[in-house]
Design a protein around this motif. Structure first.
Motif, PDB file in Angstrom:
ATOM      1  N   UNK A 186      28.794  22.107  30.425  1.00 53.79           N
ATOM      2  CA  UNK A 186      28.779  23.545  30.172  1.00 53.79           C
ATOM      3  C   UNK A 186      30.071  24.162  30.675  1.00 53.79           C
ATOM      4  N   UNK A 187      30.688  24.971  29.845  1.00 55.75           N
ATOM      5  CA  UNK A 187      31.924  25.638  30.247  1.00 55.75           C
ATOM      6  C   UNK A 187      31.635  26.713  31.283  1.00 55.75           C
ATOM      7  N   UNK A 188      32.555  26.837  32.229  1.00 54.99           N
ATOM      8  CA  UNK A 188      32.422  27.862  33.259  1.00 54.99           C
ATOM      9  C   UNK A 188      32.765  29.218  32.654  1.00 54.99           C
ATOM     10  N   UNK A 189      31.965  30.211  32.955  1.00 57.22           N
ATOM     11  CA  UNK A 189      32.214  31.557  32.437  1.00 57.22           C
ATOM     12  C   UNK A 189      33.517  32.110  32.997  1.00 57.22           C
ATOM     13  N   UNK A 190      34.189  32.999  32.267  1.00 58.85           N
ATOM     14  CA  UNK A 190      35.431  33.603  32.784  1.00 58.85           C
ATOM     15  C   UNK A 190      35.183  34.317  34.103  1.00 58.85           C
ATOM     16  N   UNK A 191      36.160  34.292  35.010  1.00 58.08           N
ATOM     17  CA  UNK A 191      35.961  34.917  36.326  1.00 58.08           C
ATOM     18  C   UNK A 191      35.590  36.386  36.255  1.00 58.08           C
ATOM     19  N   UNK A 192      36.191  37.135  35.330  1.00 58.73           N
ATOM     20  CA  UNK A 192      35.885  38.559  35.259  1.00 58.73           C
ATOM     21  C   UNK A 192      34.428  38.790  34.900  1.00 58.73           C
ATOM     22  N   UNK A 214      36.433  39.443  42.712  1.00 61.21           N
ATOM     23  CA  UNK A 214      37.219  38.930  41.596  1.00 61.21           C
ATOM     24  C   UNK A 214      38.088  37.757  42.044  1.00 61.21           C
ATOM     25  N   UNK A 215      38.699  37.874  43.231  1.00 63.90           N
ATOM     26  CA  UNK A 215      39.547  36.796  43.737  1.00 63.90           C
ATOM     27  C   UNK A 215      38.739  35.533  44.011  1.00 63.90           C
ATOM     28  N   UNK A 216      37.514  35.690  44.515  1.00 57.10           N
ATOM     29  CA  UNK A 216      36.683  34.522  44.810  1.00 57.10           C
ATOM     30  C   UNK A 216      36.399  33.715  43.553  1.00 57.10           C
ATOM     31  N   UNK A 217      36.050  34.396  42.473  1.00 58.51           N
ATOM     32  CA  UNK A 217      35.749  33.669  41.236  1.00 58.51           C
ATOM     33  C   UNK A 217      37.018  33.117  40.581  1.00 58.51           C
ATOM     34  N   UNK A 218      38.153  33.747  40.821  1.00 54.29           N
ATOM     35  CA  UNK A 218      39.410  33.168  40.344  1.00 54.29           C
ATOM     36  C   UNK A 218      39.712  31.870  41.085  1.00 54.29           C
ATOM     37  N   UNK A 219      39.552  31.877  42.413  1.00 55.02           N
ATOM     38  CA  UNK A 219      39.849  30.691  43.207  1.00 55.02           C
ATOM     39  C   UNK A 219      38.861  29.563  42.957  1.00 55.02           C
ATOM     40  N   UNK A 220      37.713  29.888  42.356  1.00 54.56           N
ATOM     41  CA  UNK A 220      36.724  28.853  42.064  1.00 54.56           C
ATOM     42  C   UNK A 220      37.161  27.940  40.924  1.00 54.56           C
ATOM     43  N   UNK A 259      26.706  34.758  45.563  1.00 56.17           N
ATOM     44  CA  UNK A 259      28.031  34.415  45.054  1.00 56.17           C
ATOM     45  C   UNK A 259      28.303  32.920  45.181  1.00 56.17           C
ATOM     46  N   UNK A 260      27.889  32.328  46.290  1.00 55.58           N
ATOM     47  CA  UNK A 260      28.099  30.890  46.456  1.00 55.58           C
ATOM     48  C   UNK A 260      27.363  30.102  45.382  1.00 55.58           C
ATOM     49  N   UNK A 261      26.179  30.554  45.020  1.00 54.81           N
ATOM     50  CA  UNK A 261      25.444  29.864  43.960  1.00 54.81           C
ATOM     51  C   UNK A 261      26.150  30.025  42.618  1.00 54.81           C
ATOM     52  N   UNK A 262      26.656  31.214  42.340  1.00 51.88           N
ATOM     53  CA  UNK A 262      27.348  31.463  41.077  1.00 51.88           C
ATOM     54  C   UNK A 262      28.686  30.740  41.018  1.00 51.88           C
TER      55      UNK A 262
END
Length: 215
Positions: free
Chosen positions: A20-26, A78-84, A144-147
């Motif tokens: 499954x593709x990861x959703x865009x960070x935004x 936003x930065x957290x999901x970018x760094x993921x 957030x950690x789960x996402x």
């Protein structure tokens, strides 16, 4: 015996599971922010606005501090999901720093003003503030950690710390709408201290939680 190319491809592709593709960070950031707004907004609706909210929101200092705290939370999320994601620059971790610096400088200026006008204010305890920020910061960080669990093998520490910062900063904004501390030093100690505590705990234990959740 030489294997035909088609047979080799068929053998290698047998039993493969689609990834499954990861959703865009935004998109994930907006989803998490919607969850945070729902939870913290529900608490504000339950407790009601503080009695002087109309007067306080008219003050430029209050507006700047609230906006800076809110932008700190949004930028950290936003930065957290970018760094993921593995292909993103680690410099994304710097995104919330200007807003956090603006918020802390506003509180610092308030402390100096209070000191000049009233002398060193009598500091009291406000464990209710700490309970509010930690009480909402921890579950929102866990969400957030789960996402962002796909970040487990990449940058678990920074992602977890930014998640804690985002959750605690937004909880601080909600708390400011229902509870007023008389001195800027009190806000700095109890709001800022609680945010630092949640962020540090997320850095220390969040990375382990991310690895446990796995991608």
């Amino acid at each position: 015996m030489t294997m035909r190319t088609d047979d080799l491809i068929r053998q290698l592709s047998t039993g493969l599971v689609p990834v499954r593709r990861v959703a865009p960070p935004w998109r994930t950031a907006l989803l998490w922010l919607a969850l945070a707004t729902l939870l913290v907004g529900g608490a504000v609706a339950l407790h009601g606005f503080r009695h002087d909210i109309a007067q306080r929101v008219m003050l430029m200092e209050e507006q700047v501090n609230l906006a800076a705290a809110l932008l700190t939370g949004i930028a950290a999320a936003f930065a957290a999901f970018q760094l993921a994601l593995p292909d993103r620059s680690p410099r994304w971790a710097l995104l919330p720093l200007p807003f956090a610096a603006l918020w802390l400088s506003g509180l610092g200026w308030g402390c100096l003003r209070d000191l000049a006008q009233q002398g060193w204010p009598a500091l009291s305890t406000s464990f209710g503030c700490m309970r509010f920020i930690i009480g909402f910061g921890v579950p929102l960080t866990a969400a957030m950690l789960w996402m962002a669990r796909h970040a487990a093998p990449i940058r678990p520490g920074p992602v977890a710390a930014l998640g804690g910062l985002a959750a605690a900063a937004i909880a601080s904004v909600g708390l400011s709408l229902i509870h007023h501390l008389d001195a800027a030093a009190m806000v700095l100690i109890w709001h800022g201290g609680s945010i630092a505590l949640v962020t540090a705990a997320s850095w220390l234990f969040g990375a382990r939680a991310l690895r446990a959740a796995g991608p």
